[in-house]
Write a protein that holds these residues in place. Structure first.
Motif, PDB file in Angstrom:
ATOM      1  N   THR A 143       0.848  -1.188   0.000  1.00  0.00           N
ATOM      2  CA  THR A 143       0.000   0.000   0.000  1.00  0.00           C
ATOM      3  C   THR A 143       0.884   1.240   0.000  1.00  0.00           C
ATOM      4  O   THR A 143       2.106   1.152   0.172  1.00  0.00           O
ATOM      5  N   ALA A 144       0.244   2.385  -0.155  1.00  0.00           N
ATOM      6  CA  ALA A 144       1.007   3.636  -0.120  1.00  0.00           C
ATOM      7  C   ALA A 144       1.702   3.834   1.214  1.00  0.00           C
ATOM      8  O   ALA A 144       2.737   4.486   1.298  1.00  0.00           O
ATOM      9  N   MET A 145       1.153   3.232   2.275  1.00  0.00           N
ATOM     10  CA  MET A 145       1.728   3.402   3.603  1.00  0.00           C
ATOM     11  C   MET A 145       2.995   2.582   3.802  1.00  0.00           C
ATOM     12  O   MET A 145       3.841   2.930   4.624  1.00  0.00           O
ATOM     13  N   ASN A 146       3.129   1.474   3.060  1.00  0.00           N
ATOM     14  CA  ASN A 146       4.312   0.630   3.308  1.00  0.00           C
ATOM     15  C   ASN A 146       5.111   0.279   2.062  1.00  0.00           C
ATOM     16  O   ASN A 146       6.118  -0.423   2.153  1.00  0.00           O
ATOM     17  N   GLY A 147       4.687   0.763   0.887  1.00  0.00           N
ATOM     18  CA  GLY A 147       5.381   0.414  -0.355  1.00  0.00           C
ATOM     19  C   GLY A 147       5.995   1.614  -1.053  1.00  0.00           C
ATOM     20  O   GLY A 147       5.357   2.660  -1.190  1.00  0.00           O
ATOM     21  N   THR A 148       7.239   1.457  -1.492  1.00  0.00           N
ATOM     22  CA  THR A 148       7.938   2.510  -2.228  1.00  0.00           C
ATOM     23  C   THR A 148       8.589   1.904  -3.459  1.00  0.00           C
ATOM     24  O   THR A 148       9.248   0.861  -3.368  1.00  0.00           O
ATOM     25  N   ALA A 149       8.405   2.538  -4.604  1.00  0.00           N
ATOM     26  CA  ALA A 149       9.049   2.103  -5.840  1.00  0.00           C
ATOM     27  C   ALA A 149      10.166   3.071  -6.190  1.00  0.00           C
ATOM     28  O   ALA A 149       9.974   4.290  -6.172  1.00  0.00           O
ATOM     29  N   HIS A 150      11.328   2.513  -6.516  1.00  0.00           N
ATOM     30  CA  HIS A 150      12.446   3.330  -7.002  1.00  0.00           C
ATOM     31  C   HIS A 150      12.506   3.153  -8.509  1.00  0.00           C
ATOM     32  O   HIS A 150      12.615   2.031  -9.019  1.00  0.00           O
ATOM     33  N   ILE A 151      12.410   4.266  -9.218  1.00  0.00           N
ATOM     34  CA  ILE A 151      12.301   4.251 -10.673  1.00  0.00           C
ATOM     35  C   ILE A 151      13.467   5.002 -11.292  1.00  0.00           C
ATOM     36  O   ILE A 151      13.818   6.103 -10.860  1.00  0.00           O
ATOM     37  N   VAL A 152      14.101   4.386 -12.290  1.00  0.00           N
ATOM     38  CA  VAL A 152      15.195   4.998 -13.031  1.00  0.00           C
ATOM     39  C   VAL A 152      14.912   4.823 -14.521  1.00  0.00           C
ATOM     40  O   VAL A 152      14.650   3.710 -14.982  1.00  0.00           O
ATOM     41  N   ASN A 153      14.923   5.925 -15.257  1.00  0.00           N
ATOM     42  CA  ASN A 153      14.666   5.888 -16.705  1.00  0.00           C
ATOM     43  C   ASN A 153      13.344   5.189 -17.019  1.00  0.00           C
ATOM     44  O   ASN A 153      13.235   4.375 -17.940  1.00  0.00           O
ATOM     45  N   ASN A 154      12.314   5.525 -16.214  1.00  0.00           N
ATOM     46  CA  ASN A 154      10.971   4.974 -16.412  1.00  0.00           C
ATOM     47  C   ASN A 154      10.920   3.459 -16.273  1.00  0.00           C
ATOM     48  O   ASN A 154      10.017   2.807 -16.809  1.00  0.00           O
ATOM     49  N   GLN A 155      11.859   2.881 -15.549  1.00  0.00           N
ATOM     50  CA  GLN A 155      11.834   1.450 -15.248  1.00  0.00           C
ATOM     51  C   GLN A 155      11.893   1.251 -13.732  1.00  0.00           C
ATOM     52  O   GLN A 155      12.590   1.985 -13.019  1.00  0.00           O
ATOM     53  N   VAL A 156      11.181   0.245 -13.249  1.00  0.00           N
ATOM     54  CA  VAL A 156      11.207  -0.065 -11.822  1.00  0.00           C
ATOM     55  C   VAL A 156      12.468  -0.873 -11.523  1.00  0.00           C
ATOM     56  O   VAL A 156      12.676  -1.944 -12.096  1.00  0.00           O
ATOM     57  N   VAL A 157      13.310  -0.361 -10.627  1.00  0.00           N
ATOM     58  CA  VAL A 157      14.540  -1.068 -10.277  1.00  0.00           C
ATOM     59  C   VAL A 157      14.498  -1.604  -8.846  1.00  0.00           C
ATOM     60  O   VAL A 157      15.311  -2.455  -8.476  1.00  0.00           O
ATOM     61  N   GLU A 158      13.539  -1.110  -8.045  1.00  0.00           N
ATOM     62  CA  GLU A 158      13.470  -1.580  -6.671  1.00  0.00           C
ATOM     63  C   GLU A 158      12.088  -1.315  -6.085  1.00  0.00           C
ATOM     64  O   GLU A 158      11.457  -0.302  -6.369  1.00  0.00           O
ATOM     65  N   ILE A 159      11.615  -2.283  -5.304  1.00  0.00           N
ATOM     66  CA  ILE A 159      10.421  -2.106  -4.486  1.00  0.00           C
ATOM     67  C   ILE A 159      10.840  -2.349  -3.039  1.00  0.00           C
ATOM     68  O   ILE A 159      11.493  -3.352  -2.727  1.00  0.00           O
ATOM     69  N   ILE A 160      10.442  -1.458  -2.153  1.00  0.00           N
ATOM     70  CA  ILE A 160      10.716  -1.639  -0.730  1.00  0.00           C
ATOM     71  C   ILE A 160       9.375  -1.697   0.007  1.00  0.00           C
ATOM     72  O   ILE A 160       8.540  -0.788  -0.134  1.00  0.00           O
TER      73      ILE A 160
END
Length: 205
Positions: free
Chosen positions: A183-200
């Protein structure tokens, strides 16, 4: 890289008179939700949103969220008769109370109103949930490719297990047995060049 600071007039006077009622708007978004080139963003998705696209590549459907911020002077200067726009809704201000730096609108959260808490910088306020949890507003629905070579999913949502790390292929092959949703409360996406490189995904009590 981090998004640029938000800057824009946060209020819309309804009259030229100094005592005129005012419409308080959130500070505009610091990023373009249709073009998430680089940055880290609160996101939500379920296992059903993990899929292979038409080209056979891993893609992730996500809702992107943002914490609405309000200019501090506008919030501390609120008065009866003003209107504040919160998560897209116009809220007429019938009463304002300030205590310990927190602004309670229409009785505050506990009485069906809105509670505004100051950010660490003190320059802005945000809508506070119970125990000053941050409340988020949905800003975009996106489908982004996952960088299979670099992608990692870091899951610290279970305190007993500690951090568990998954790679791109794990999400595709294990989604029937492992819940990767966040959810927005516990999930963060790290995006580089419009690609997802990490989910925390972090622990949420």
């Amino acid at each position: 890289m981090a998004a640029a600071p938000r800057t824009s007039p946060p209020t819309e006077p309804s009259d030229t008179n100094d005592t005129a009622d005012t419409r308080i708007l959130p500070i505009p978004s610091s990023f373009d939700p249709t073009n998430l080139e680089d940055g880290s963003f609160p996101v939500s998705f379920t296992n059903d949103d993990i899929e292979l696209n038409d080209e056979g590549s891993f893609a992730l459907h996500m809702t992107v969220w943002e914490q609405e911020l309000f200019d501090a002077a506008s919030i501390t200067g609120l008065k009866e008769g003003d209107v504040i726009v919160v998560r897209g809704d116009d809220v007429s201000v019938a009463a304002v109370e300030q205590a310990d730096g927190v602004v309670h609108i229409n009785g505050g959260l506990e009485n069906g109103g809105i509670t505004m808490a100051p950010s660490e910088s003190g320059d802005t306020f945000y809508e506070s949930g119970s125990e000053h949890d941050v409340l988020y507003t949905s800003v975009a629905q996106v489908v982004l490719p996952v960088n299979g070579d670099e992608f990692v999913y870091r899951d610290s949502s279970d305190l007993e297990k500690g951090e568990v790390t998954y790679l791109a292929g794990d999400l595709l092959t294990m989604k029937d047995s492992v819940d990767f949703g966040c959810t927005a409360m516990n999930g963060t996406a790290h995006i580089v060049n419009n690609q997802v490189v990490e989910i925390i995904r972090v622990y949420m009590p």
